[in-house]
Design a protein around this motif. Sequence first.
Motif, PDB file in Angstrom:
ATOM      1  N   GLU A  45     -30.377 -23.172  34.557  1.00  0.00           N
ATOM      2  CA  GLU A  45     -29.268 -22.831  35.447  1.00  0.00           C
ATOM      3  C   GLU A  45     -28.011 -22.488  34.659  1.00  0.00           C
ATOM      4  OE1 GLU A  45     -31.302 -25.350  35.793  1.00  0.00           O
ATOM      5  OE2 GLU A  45     -32.326 -24.867  37.690  1.00  0.00           O
ATOM      6  N   ARG A  46     -27.761 -23.209  33.602  1.00  0.00           N
ATOM      7  CA  ARG A  46     -26.579 -22.926  32.778  1.00  0.00           C
ATOM      8  C   ARG A  46     -26.737 -21.599  32.040  1.00  0.00           C
ATOM      9  NH1 ARG A  46     -23.972 -28.666  30.773  1.00  0.00           N
ATOM     10  NH2 ARG A  46     -24.140 -29.668  32.826  1.00  0.00           N
ATOM     11  N   ILE A  47     -27.946 -21.284  31.627  1.00  0.00           N
ATOM     12  CA  ILE A  47     -28.188 -19.994  30.975  1.00  0.00           C
ATOM     13  C   ILE A  47     -27.976 -18.856  31.977  1.00  0.00           C
ATOM     14  CG2 ILE A  47     -29.930 -18.539  29.866  1.00  0.00           C
ATOM     15  CD1 ILE A  47     -31.209 -21.270  28.913  1.00  0.00           C
ATOM     16  N   GLU A  48     -28.507 -19.010  33.172  1.00  0.00           N
ATOM     17  CA  GLU A  48     -28.337 -17.989  34.201  1.00  0.00           C
ATOM     18  C   GLU A  48     -26.869 -17.776  34.543  1.00  0.00           C
ATOM     19  OE1 GLU A  48     -30.821 -19.608  37.214  1.00  0.00           O
ATOM     20  OE2 GLU A  48     -32.602 -18.490  36.572  1.00  0.00           O
ATOM     21  N   SER A  49     -26.106 -18.858  34.589  1.00  0.00           N
ATOM     22  CA  SER A  49     -24.670 -18.750  34.852  1.00  0.00           C
ATOM     23  C   SER A  49     -23.962 -18.014  33.728  1.00  0.00           C
ATOM     24  CB  SER A  49     -24.069 -20.143  35.036  1.00  0.00           C
ATOM     25  OG  SER A  49     -22.674 -20.078  35.243  1.00  0.00           O
ATOM     26  N   PHE A  50     -24.373 -18.295  32.488  1.00  0.00           N
ATOM     27  CA  PHE A  50     -23.795 -17.600  31.340  1.00  0.00           C
ATOM     28  C   PHE A  50     -24.103 -16.108  31.410  1.00  0.00           C
ATOM     29  CE2 PHE A  50     -23.932 -15.766  27.143  1.00  0.00           C
ATOM     30  CZ  PHE A  50     -22.779 -16.251  26.535  1.00  0.00           C
ATOM     31  N   ILE A  51     -25.343 -15.768  31.718  1.00  0.00           N
ATOM     32  CA  ILE A  51     -25.751 -14.361  31.788  1.00  0.00           C
ATOM     33  C   ILE A  51     -24.923 -13.615  32.829  1.00  0.00           C
ATOM     34  CG2 ILE A  51     -27.647 -12.829  32.459  1.00  0.00           C
ATOM     35  CD1 ILE A  51     -29.582 -14.873  31.241  1.00  0.00           C
ATOM     36  N   ALA A  52     -24.667 -14.258  33.945  1.00  0.00           N
ATOM     37  CA  ALA A  52     -23.931 -13.603  35.030  1.00  0.00           C
ATOM     38  C   ALA A  52     -22.514 -13.226  34.618  1.00  0.00           C
ATOM     39  CB  ALA A  52     -23.894 -14.518  36.244  1.00  0.00           C
ATOM     40  N   ASP A  53     -21.925 -13.999  33.702  1.00  0.00           N
ATOM     41  CA  ASP A  53     -20.535 -13.769  33.302  1.00  0.00           C
ATOM     42  C   ASP A  53     -20.387 -13.132  31.923  1.00  0.00           C
ATOM     43  OD1 ASP A  53     -19.717 -14.970  35.664  1.00  0.00           O
ATOM     44  OD2 ASP A  53     -19.662 -16.975  34.762  1.00  0.00           O
ATOM     45  N   SER A  54     -21.495 -12.883  31.242  1.00  0.00           N
ATOM     46  CA  SER A  54     -21.428 -12.443  29.842  1.00  0.00           C
ATOM     47  C   SER A  54     -21.632 -10.941  29.704  1.00  0.00           C
ATOM     48  CB  SER A  54     -22.478 -13.175  29.009  1.00  0.00           C
ATOM     49  OG  SER A  54     -22.467 -12.717  27.673  1.00  0.00           O
ATOM     50  N   LYS A  55     -21.056 -10.388  28.644  1.00  0.00           N
ATOM     51  CA  LYS A  55     -21.214  -8.968  28.340  1.00  0.00           C
ATOM     52  C   LYS A  55     -22.311  -8.712  27.306  1.00  0.00           C
ATOM     53  CE  LYS A  55     -16.398  -7.819  29.408  1.00  0.00           C
ATOM     54  NZ  LYS A  55     -15.121  -7.250  28.890  1.00  0.00           N
ATOM     55  N   ILE A  56     -22.829  -9.768  26.678  1.00  0.00           N
ATOM     56  CA  ILE A  56     -23.898  -9.563  25.706  1.00  0.00           C
ATOM     57  C   ILE A  56     -25.251  -9.559  26.418  1.00  0.00           C
ATOM     58  CG2 ILE A  56     -22.567 -10.593  23.829  1.00  0.00           C
ATOM     59  CD1 ILE A  56     -24.270 -13.110  24.090  1.00  0.00           C
ATOM     60  N   ALA A  57     -26.241  -8.925  25.781  1.00  0.00           N
ATOM     61  CA  ALA A  57     -27.566  -8.780  26.391  1.00  0.00           C
ATOM     62  C   ALA A  57     -28.383 -10.050  26.183  1.00  0.00           C
ATOM     63  CB  ALA A  57     -28.291  -7.588  25.777  1.00  0.00           C
ATOM     64  N   VAL A  58     -28.578 -10.799  27.242  1.00  0.00           N
ATOM     65  CA  VAL A  58     -29.340 -12.042  27.189  1.00  0.00           C
ATOM     66  C   VAL A  58     -30.461 -11.986  28.219  1.00  0.00           C
ATOM     67  CG1 VAL A  58     -29.279 -14.557  27.383  1.00  0.00           C
ATOM     68  CG2 VAL A  58     -27.267 -13.327  26.515  1.00  0.00           C
ATOM     69  N   SER A  59     -31.683 -12.237  27.759  1.00  0.00           N
ATOM     70  CA  SER A  59     -32.840 -12.305  28.657  1.00  0.00           C
ATOM     71  C   SER A  59     -33.339 -13.743  28.696  1.00  0.00           C
ATOM     72  CB  SER A  59     -33.967 -11.392  28.169  1.00  0.00           C
ATOM     73  OG  SER A  59     -33.542 -10.050  28.102  1.00  0.00           O
ATOM     74  N   LEU A  60     -33.624 -14.240  29.874  1.00  0.00           N
ATOM     75  CA  LEU A  60     -34.159 -15.595  30.035  1.00  0.00           C
ATOM     76  C   LEU A  60     -35.623 -15.503  30.453  1.00  0.00           C
ATOM     77  CD1 LEU A  60     -34.002 -18.673  30.267  1.00  0.00           C
ATOM     78  CD2 LEU A  60     -33.115 -18.366  32.600  1.00  0.00           C
ATOM     79  N   ILE A  61     -36.481 -16.130  29.662  1.00  0.00           N
ATOM     80  CA  ILE A  61     -37.910 -16.197  29.963  1.00  0.00           C
ATOM     81  C   ILE A  61     -38.247 -17.662  30.210  1.00  0.00           C
ATOM     82  CG2 ILE A  61     -40.249 -15.768  29.118  1.00  0.00           C
ATOM     83  CD1 ILE A  61     -38.938 -13.642  27.242  1.00  0.00           C
ATOM     84  N   ARG A  62     -38.809 -17.968  31.349  1.00  0.00           N
ATOM     85  CA  ARG A  62     -39.147 -19.350  31.699  1.00  0.00           C
ATOM     86  C   ARG A  62     -40.659 -19.538  31.609  1.00  0.00           C
ATOM     87  NH1 ARG A  62     -35.184 -21.191  36.623  1.00  0.00           N
ATOM     88  NH2 ARG A  62     -35.864 -23.222  35.827  1.00  0.00           N
ATOM     89  N   THR A  63     -41.065 -20.577  30.873  1.00  0.00           N
ATOM     90  CA  THR A  63     -42.489 -20.871  30.691  1.00  0.00           C
ATOM     91  C   THR A  63     -42.736 -22.344  30.973  1.00  0.00           C
ATOM     92  OG1 THR A  63     -42.329 -21.471  28.340  1.00  0.00           O
ATOM     93  CG2 THR A  63     -42.587 -19.129  28.860  1.00  0.00           C
ATOM     94  N   GLU A  64     -43.992 -22.701  31.084  1.00  0.00           N
ATOM     95  CA  GLU A  64     -44.343 -24.123  31.135  1.00  0.00           C
ATOM     96  C   GLU A  64     -44.130 -24.727  29.764  1.00  0.00           C
ATOM     97  OE1 GLU A  64     -49.143 -23.587  30.249  1.00  0.00           O
ATOM     98  OE2 GLU A  64     -48.452 -24.182  32.257  1.00  0.00           O
ATOM     99  N   ASN A  65     -44.031 -26.032  29.717  1.00  0.00           N
ATOM    100  CA  ASN A  65     -43.756 -26.705  28.447  1.00  0.00           C
ATOM    101  C   ASN A  65     -44.978 -26.662  27.528  1.00  0.00           C
ATOM    102  OD1 ASN A  65     -43.710 -29.917  27.127  1.00  0.00           O
ATOM    103  ND2 ASN A  65     -42.127 -28.429  26.644  1.00  0.00           N
ATOM    104  N   ARG A  66     -44.828 -25.915  26.421  1.00  0.00           N
ATOM    105  CA  ARG A  66     -45.914 -25.802  25.433  1.00  0.00           C
ATOM    106  C   ARG A  66     -45.437 -26.089  24.013  1.00  0.00           C
ATOM    107  NH1 ARG A  66     -48.487 -20.644  24.994  1.00  0.00           N
ATOM    108  NH2 ARG A  66     -46.528 -19.668  25.605  1.00  0.00           N
ATOM    109  N   GLY A  67     -44.162 -26.425  23.859  1.00  0.00           N
ATOM    110  CA  GLY A  67     -43.651 -26.747  22.535  1.00  0.00           C
ATOM    111  C   GLY A  67     -42.821 -25.625  21.940  1.00  0.00           C
ATOM    112  N   VAL A  68     -42.027 -26.000  20.926  1.00  0.00           N
ATOM    113  CA  VAL A  68     -41.065 -25.060  20.350  1.00  0.00           C
ATOM    114  C   VAL A  68     -41.746 -23.875  19.667  1.00  0.00           C
ATOM    115  CG1 VAL A  68     -40.886 -26.354  18.173  1.00  0.00           C
ATOM    116  CG2 VAL A  68     -38.997 -24.883  18.906  1.00  0.00           C
ATOM    117  N   SER A  69     -42.887 -24.098  19.034  1.00  0.00           N
ATOM    118  CA  SER A  69     -43.578 -22.991  18.359  1.00  0.00           C
ATOM    119  C   SER A  69     -44.049 -21.946  19.355  1.00  0.00           C
ATOM    120  CB  SER A  69     -44.770 -23.523  17.554  1.00  0.00           C
ATOM    121  OG  SER A  69     -44.343 -24.287  16.454  1.00  0.00           O
TER     122      SER A  69
END
Length: 325
Positions: A45-69
């Motif tokens: 939610e915080r990322i989506e809020s940032f994207i809405a107000d930001s001028k830089i190109a940010v894409s949010l991809i949501r996945t199930e929890n599989r680890g940082v790698s």
Amino acid sequence: MISIVIPVYNTEEYIVSCLDSLARQSYTDFEVIVVDDGSRDASAERIESFIADSKIAVSLIRTENRGVSAARNTGIQYAKGDYICFIDSDDMADSEYLSVLLTELTNAKADICFCEHRTVPEDCVTKYSFHESYSKEVRSKYEALSEMLYGDRQHGIWSLLCRRDILGENRFAEGCRFSEDLGMVWQLAASSEKIVFVSAPLYIYRVRGNSAMTVISESRLDGMRLFKQLEEFMRQNAPEFADEFIRYGVAKWVWSTIWQIAHGSKSLRLFKESIRIYNPDEHMRRLLDFKARRVALSAFVFVHSKTLYYISIKIFKRQYRSVGG
């Protein structure tokens, strides 16, 4: 264009500061790929809020929890840039981070550019802009790998920019809970022909009390297995360095891990119990003729007296705190 991959898992307190630091970059031709690895807090939610107000190109991809790698590998899959770098969601980047890395990589016609990092407290919100002079060193593959093994080159995956074609088929080891980023650093270095190191501390590493590197856990064995697997990778991609890595690579990893466990253990008994799983005596004996004197000397002390080794590490830690704050 540069693609910046950021894996996120339950870092709602820090992710906006991370993204803010990218919005302040002096170099602007980049995209940000944020992979939310099944966070259970308000990170997305915080990322989506940032994207809405930001001028830089940010894409949010949501996945199930599989680890940082797995999250980083997903980010690589979606990256469109000719260059790629990785930033952790609880850290920040200096405003010159991208500019300096790309400039020095291009000028040196190198495959990878590494920078230094500086640590900040967990609650840090300071905005950094590095404008001091810095040195740079260009190294061949063999020279870089040797310095990484024997010297003080200790770089995380977050302290580099690499050409996308050098990344190739290299991917982070999914399911590995420790040293997966370090394993990728070694793979990238072994896949390169020329590497440049700059002394500028452009990556801002936030020290958190509950971070993975501050926790003593048997899952660290994953890192030991990963370094064993790297031996074959070196045979295939850096044959002139393979014999040295096979002799010392896993042993050096064990040395570093035992050093960290000694720092974090609350008692000698706990320290001795925690290190048994690494078969430490065999690996420390391998390091008795190691080129780096500090490593060889501490290995000698360990082999002859684990108690003396533990006490010396604790003394060193106290002295470091009194001098460095």
